[in-house]
Design an enzyme around this catalytic site. Structure first.
Site, short mmCIF file in Angstrom:
data_model
loop_
_atom_site.label_atom_id
_atom_site.label_comp_id
_atom_site.label_asym_id
_atom_site.label_seq_id
_atom_site.Cartn_x
_atom_site.Cartn_y
_atom_site.Cartn_z
N PHE A 294 5.23 -5.38 28.53
CA PHE A 294 5.28 -7.25 29.83
C PHE A 294 4.38 -7.07 30.13
CE2 PHE A 294 8.97 -3.87 27.48
CZ PHE A 294 10.05 -4.97 27.13
N GLU B 184 12.07 9.84 26.61
CA GLU B 184 12.63 9.64 27.41
C GLU B 184 14.14 9.10 28.05
OE1 GLU B 184 9.95 7.10 30.06
OE2 GLU B 184 8.44 7.81 29.91
N ASP C 103 0.93 -1.52 -0.37
CA ASP C 103 -0.60 -0.21 0.31
C ASP C 103 0.83 1.63 0.20
OD1 ASP C 103 -2.08 1.74 0.31
OD2 ASP C 103 -1.76 2.16 2.38
N LYS D 16 11.96 6.30 41.22
CA LYS D 16 11.23 5.52 42.09
C LYS D 16 10.93 4.17 41.83
CE LYS D 16 10.14 10.24 42.89
NZ LYS D 16 8.41 11.51 43.89
N ASP E 224 -0.02 5.07 1.01
CA ASP E 224 -0.62 5.61 1.62
C ASP E 224 -0.89 5.30 3.39
OD1 ASP E 224 -0.94 8.31 0.07
OD2 ASP E 224 -2.57 7.24 -0.90
N ARG F 42 14.64 -2.11 19.18
CA ARG F 42 13.33 -2.41 19.14
C ARG F 42 12.61 -2.00 19.39
NH1 ARG F 42 11.56 -2.59 24.11
NH2 ARG F 42 12.36 -2.19 25.53
N GLY G 240 9.85 14.16 34.82
CA GLY G 240 8.84 13.49 33.64
C GLY G 240 7.73 13.35 34.97
N TYR H 107 17.76 19.23 35.79
CA TYR H 107 16.65 20.14 36.33
C TYR H 107 17.16 21.63 35.14
CZ TYR H 107 13.99 15.52 37.49
OH TYR H 107 13.37 15.12 38.06
N ASN I 108 14.06 13.63 30.87
CA ASN I 108 12.73 13.78 29.97
C ASN I 108 12.94 14.77 29.40
OD1 ASN I 108 12.43 11.02 30.95
ND2 ASN I 108 10.49 12.04 32.22
#
Length: 868
Positions: free
Chosen positions: A831, A801, A506, A743, A508, A826, A737, A813, A751
Site C-alpha cells: 500500500f 495475524e 506447468d 499502536k 511442478d 484477497r 507480535g 496473552y 498473533n
C-alpha cells in the site's frame, strides 16, 4: 421550497473541513479494490470506462433499472468514484440519476456517499428542472452534515434564471445563511446573471453596489455579465458609463473596459461593431487583451473574414501585442484554411521564436494545407522537422496525414506512416488500414500490401479490441461475470490482453507443491555430505530440467559428486514421495472449471513424461482433463527454450498466439513469451514477484486467476466478495507480535507462533482469510486474518495475524486460541500509505463480518475444533 430549506440544521464553519470528502483518482479506485499494490500496473482505462458507459446506459434507458443493476453483482465496485462518473454521464436524466443514487445508497452498505456525488446530483436535478426532488437531496445533505458549496448554489441560481424563475433565485440568495453558505463573489455573479437574464439592469446595478458594500471585490465575470447583458440589449452607452463609474470608485476591472465591451459585442453577435471598436483601439495605439483578441479572431474566422483577421494580427503585433499559444493556434488555422501557407509558416516560426514548442494542433493545419495543394514532398519534410522541433504527433495527425496521402495517391508513404504510428503505440483506425492496403493493391504493389496485412496491427487485432469491449458488455448483460472480482487483480495486468482459446499449464510449483517436498528431501540428503540445505539454491532449480537442477545443487554446495551421480541417488527417493505432493490451492478448482467449460488444456513440464504421469495419477481426474501431456524428455531443449510450448500448441492444433501459459518459474515465463503466447506468472518462491517483468500478468496464487480477462469463462463461486475454501485449522497460545497492531494500526491482533505450523503455512498462499476463532474460556468469535510477509512492513518471515472481531476489555496473552479458516478474500498487497492499509483492513473486516452471517460459513461456528 422554503419549508424544506428552513427545516435544515445549519452546519458550522469547521464542518466544511470535517465532512467534506474527496474522490480518489481512477487509478486509486482500481488499486483500492485490488489491494493497492505498488508494483501493480494500471488497469486499462478502456475497460473501466466501458463499464461506466454500460451502467450509464442502463440508468438512462432501463425502466427496471434497479432490478437490472441488482443482477449484475457489482457490489464490490460500487464506490464514490463509480457513482460520481455514472452521475456525470447521466447529467441530463434527473429522476433516473436520483433513482441510481438511491439504489447505490440502499443496496450497498459499504458505499459512503461524499459531497461530490450529492452536489453532482443537485446540479443534474437543477438542470432538468426537478426542483422538488432537488430540495429533497439538499435536505438529505443537511441530515448528513454535508455543506453545499458556493459553486453549486451559483449553478442552481443560474438554472433558475435560465428557466425564468427569478423570484426563486433571489429567495435562494437571500436564504443562504440557512445553508451556512457564504455570499461569495461567485454567488453574487450568478444572481447578477439571473437579473440580467430578465433585463432587470437596475436591480443588477444595485446588486453590484451591495456587493461592494459587503466587501466582495468584483472580478472579471462581474463586469462581463453586466456589460454583455447591456450590449445584448443594445445599451452600449450604459455599459460604458458603468465601467467609467466603477473605475472612478477605484474598482478597475481585471481587463480594460474596451476589451469588456468588445467581448460583450461579440457575445451579443455585433461583429461589425466589435471590429470598429478594435480598429479605433489600434489606431489610438492601444493593444487589446489577448483573450479578447482570441475571441475576435475566432469570430472573424467563422464569419470568413480571414483577410481582416490576418491584417489585424500584424497591426497589433506592431503595437507590442504578445500572443499566447491559443492565438497562434487560431491564426495558423486561419491562414492555412485560405491557402496562405507562407503566412502560416511565418506565424509558426514567430511562435517558435517566442519560445512556444509547436503542438500537433499548431502544425497539423499547415500539413493539411500543403497536402491539399499537392505539395506532398514539402509536407513530408515539414512533418519530419516538426517531429524533432515540436511535440510528438498524436493519433489525429497521423490519421489526417494517412488520409491525405491516400487522396493524393501516395499509398507507399501512407503505409510508412501507418507502420510508424503503430510503433508509437498509436492504434490506427480500421478505415485507414483498409484504405492503405486497398490502395497498394490497386497500384500493383501487392507484396507491400501483403507485408502490411501481416504487420502487428491487423484487422484481427483491431477487431480484438471491439471484441474485448463486447465481451465485457455482453458479460454484464448476461449477468455471467462475477462483477465484484472484475477489477480485483486487473491492476497488475498489461493494458492489452489478448483473448485465448486454450491453456497450457506447468506442473511442478504451479499445480503441485513440489518445491516443499524437494526441499525436505535435499535437507536430509545433504546431511551425509556435511552440508545444510538453507534454500539459497531454490531459485536456481525452480523451473529447470532435472539435470540442470542437479548441476546447480552440486555447484552451490560443492558436493564431491557429479550431477549424474546426484540424480541417480536422489531420483528413487523423490519417486517414493510423489504420492505425498499436495495440489496448490486453486489447482483443482481451475482444472475442473476449464474442463467443465470445454477449454482445451495441455500440461508442459521440464520433468520427464513418465514422472509427470506418475505425479498426476495421485490426483483424481487430472490425467483425463488434459488433451496433451508433454515432458522435457520429448523435446530437444527444455525451458527457457520455447520448444516445449510450441510443441504443445502444435498437438493442440492451436496457434501459439491463442494460448495462455500459466507458470511459476522465470524460465517457464521466458519460454512462454518466446513462443509468442500470453503468460500468467504465479511465483512459487515468496517475495519474487518483481522479477517477472516479462509476464503479461503476475498473480499471488491460482485463487486469484480471473479467466474472464483472457476471454475464458469466469469463475462463478465468489460469494459477497469471498471465495469459499476447504476449511483448515490452526491454533496455539496467543503471543506478543510486533506491537504495531494496536499502536500503529489501531487494530489489535492475536498473533500465533508459526513454530510447528511451517508445513501448513507453506500449503496456503499469503493473503487475507476469514473464519471463526475460539478462546477456551471466552467463546467463539468472528475473525479475519492475514497470512504472509506484510509487504508494507516487509516482514522477514511468514506470519499469522488474526483479528478477532470483538472488543475485549483486557489482553489474553497465553490463552489457547483455535482458528477455523473457511474463506478467502484477497491476495496480500502493498500500500502507498499507512492510511490506505488501515482502510483496506477495515474493508476486509466488513466483508468478513457480512459473509460469516451466510449459512455457508455460519455452520462452522459450532465446529468442535474451536472448543477443544
Amino acid at each position: 421550497m422554503f419549508k424544506l430549506r428552513k427545516t435544515c440544521t445549519p452546519v458550522n464553519g469547521a464542518a466544511i473541513f470535517t465532512f467534506l470528502k474527496t474522490l480518489t483518482t481512477a487509478n486509486n479506485f482500481v488499486q483500492t479494490i485490488g489491494g493497492g499494490s505498488s508494483n501493480a500496473r494500471p488497469i486499462p482505462n478502456d475497460d473501466y470506462f466501458a463499464t461506466v458507459h454500460h451502467i450509464s446506459n442502463i440508468v438512462r434507458r432501463d425502466i427496471y433499472m434497479e432490478r437490472t443493476l441488482n443482477k449484475m453483482r457489482m457490489s464490490n465496485i460500487v464506490n464514490s468514484e463509480l457513482v460520481y462518473r455514472v452521475l456525470r454521464s447521466c447529467c441530463n436524466c434527473g429522476i433516473e440519476s436520483f433513482r441510481f443514487f438511491n439504489w447505490a445508497r440502499t443496496h450497498h452498505p459499504n458505499y459512503d456517499p461524499t459531497t461530490v456525488e450529492f452536489e453532482e446530483l443537485l446540479k443534474t436535478l437543477a438542470r432538468t428542472r426537478h426542483w422538488e426532488t432537488m430540495w429533497k437531496v439538499a435536505h438529505s445533505m443537511k441530515t448528513h452534515n454535508f455543506p453545499i458549496s458556493p459553486s453549486v448554489v451559483s449553478y442552481i441560481i443560474e438554472q433558475y434564471a435560465k428557466h425564468g424563475l427569478i423570484d426563486q433565485a433571489v429567495d435562494l440568495f437571500n436564504g443562504l445563511k440557512n445553508f451556512d453558505c457564504p455570499q461569495t463573489t461567485e454567488v453574487y455573479n450568478s444572481l447578477l446573471f439571473a437579473l440580467c437574464e430578465v433585463k432587470n439592469f437596475q436591480g443588477a446595478y444595485a446588486l453590484v453596489r451591495r456587493m461592494i458594500r459587503k466587501g466582495c471585490v468584483p472580478e472579471k465575470r462581474t463586469y462581463s455579465v453586466l456589460v454583455n447583458a447591456w450590449c445584448s440589449a443594445g445599451k452600449m452607452r450604459e455599459a460604458q458609463e458603468f465601467l467609467e463609474e466603477m473605475s472612478k470608485k477605484g474598482y478597475k476591472p481585471p481587463v480594460r473596459g474596451r476589451d469588456l465591451l468588445i467581448d460583450g459585442l461579440l457575445n451579443a453577435g455585433y461583429l461589425e461593431s466589435a471590429k470598429g471598436l478594435v480598429r479605433k483601439m489600434s489606431k489610438e495605439g492601444f493593444v487589446p487583451d489577448v483573450g479578447t483578441f482570441n475571441c475576435l479572431a475566432e469570430a472573424l474566422c467563422k464569419s470568413g473574414e480571414t483577410e481582416f483577421c490576418i491584417d489585424l494580427f500584424h497591426d497589433v503585433r506592431g503595437l507590442g501585442f504578445c500572443p499566447d499559444s491559443d492565438t497562434y493556434k487560431v491564426m495558423i488555422t486561419v491562414a492555412s484554411k485560405v491557402g496562405k501557407v507562407d503566412e502560416a509558416f511565418r506565424i509558426l516560426h514567430k511562435s517558435i521564436e517566442d519560445g512556444h514548442r509547436p503542438f500537433p494542433s499548431l502544425y497539423a493545419p499547415i500539413l493539411k494545407s500543403l497536402c491539399r495543394r499537392g505539395q506532398f514532398d514539402d509536407a513530408f519534410s515539414f512533418f519530419s522537422d516538426m517531429k524533432v522541433k515540436g511535440h510528438p504527433p498524436n493519433r489525429p495527425v497521423y490519421t489526417m496525414l494517412i488520409k491525405m496521402c491516400g487522396r493524393g495517391g501516395r499509398f507507399v508513404e501512407a503505409a510508412n506512416y501507418l507502420v510508424e504510428m503503430t510503433e508509437l503505440n498509436l492504434l490506427p483506425m480500421s478505415q485507414s488500414f483498409d484504405m492503405v492496403t486497398d490502395g497498394l493493391k490497386n497500384c500493383g504493389k501487392h507484396d507491400l500490401a501483403k507485408r502490411i496485412e501481416q504487420f502487428i496491427v491487423t484487422e484481427d487485432y483491431l477487431s480484438m479490441q471491439n471484441l474485448r469491449f463486447r465481451y465485457i458488455i455482453g458479460g454484464l448483460l448476461n449477468h455471467k461475470l462475477c462483477f465484484g472480482r472484475l477489477y480485483t487483480n486487473m491492476s497488475m495486468a498489461r493494458p492489452l490482453m489478448k483473448f485465448v482459446s486454450c491453456v497450457i499449464l506447468d506442473l511442478d510449483g504451479t499445480l503441485l507443491n513440489t518445491d516443499g517436498v524437494v526441499s525436505d528431501i535435499l535437507k536430509v540428503y545433504l546431511v551425509k555430505y556435511g552440508k545444510q540445505w538453507d534454500g539459497r539454491g531454490a531459485q536456481k532449480i525452480v523451473g529447470k530440467t532435472p539435470y540442470e537442477a542437479a548441476a546447480a545443487v552440486v555447484e552451490d554446495y560443492g558436493l564431491p559428486i557429479t550431477s549424474d551421480e546426484l540424480l541417480s541417488e536422489i531420483t528413487p527417493i523423490l519417486s517414493e514421495h510423489w504420492c505425498n505432493i499436495k495440489a496448490q490451492p486453486g489447482a483443482y478448482r481451475l482444472i475442473n472449471h476449464l474442463r467443465s467449460h470445454g477449454v482445451p488444456m495441455a500440461l508442459a513440464s521440464n520433468s520427464s513424461k513418465a514422472n509427470i504421469e506418475t505425479k498426476i495419477s495421485y490426483h483424481q481426474g487430472w490425467k483425463e482433463s488434459f488433451s496433451v501431456i508433454i515432458g522435457g524428455d520429448e523435446v530437444t531443449s527444455g525451458k527457457p527454450s520455447p520448444e516445449i510450448f510450441l510443441e504443445a500448441a502444435k498437438r493442440l492444433k492451436m496457434d501459439p498466439s491463442s494460448c495462455l501459459v500459466i507458470e511459476d518459474s522465470l524460465p517457464g515465463v521466458t519460454a512462454g513469451k518466446a513462443a509468442g503466447m500470453e503468460v500468467v506468472a504465479v511465483p512459487s518462491i515468496p517475495k519474487q514477484s518483481s522479477i517477472f517483468t516479462s509476464a503479461d500478468e503476475v498473480i499471488n496464487s491460482l485463487l486469484d486467476l480471473q479467466p474472464e480477462k483472457w476471454g475464458l469463462p469466469a469463475f462463478e463461486d465468489w460469494i459477497e466478495g469471498t471465495l469459499p475454501i476447504e476449511p483448515w485449522y490452526i491454533g496455539g497460545p496467543v503471543i506478543k507480535g510486533f506491537g504495531r497492531g494496536s499502536k500503529v494500526l489501531g487494530i489489535p491482533t492475536a498473533n500465533l507462533s508459526v513454530e510447528g505450523y511451517s508445513a501448513i503455512l507453506s500449503e496456503h498462499p499469503s493473503g487475507v482469510y476469514f473464519g471463526w476463532a475460539g478462546l477456551a474460556n471466552r467463546g467463539v468469535y468472528k475473525m479475519v486474518m492475514s497470512i504472509g510477509w506484510n509487504p508494507y512492513f516487509n516482514n522477514s518471515e511468514k506470519t499469522i495475524e488474526p483479528w478477532l472481531l470483538h472488543d475485549f476489555n483486557e489482553d489474553f496473552y497465553g490463552e489457547d486460541l483455535r482458528l477455523t479458516i473457511v474463506g478467502y478474500i484477497r491476495p496480500e498487497a502493498n500500500f502507498p500509505s499507512l492510511e490506505s492499509l488501515v482502510a483496506k483492513i477495515h474493508e476486509d473486516r466488513k466483508i468478513a463480518e457480512k459473509a460469516l452471517e451466510l449459512p455457508l460459513y455460519l455452520k462452522y461456528k459450532d465446529d468442535p475444533s474451536l472448543k477443544s
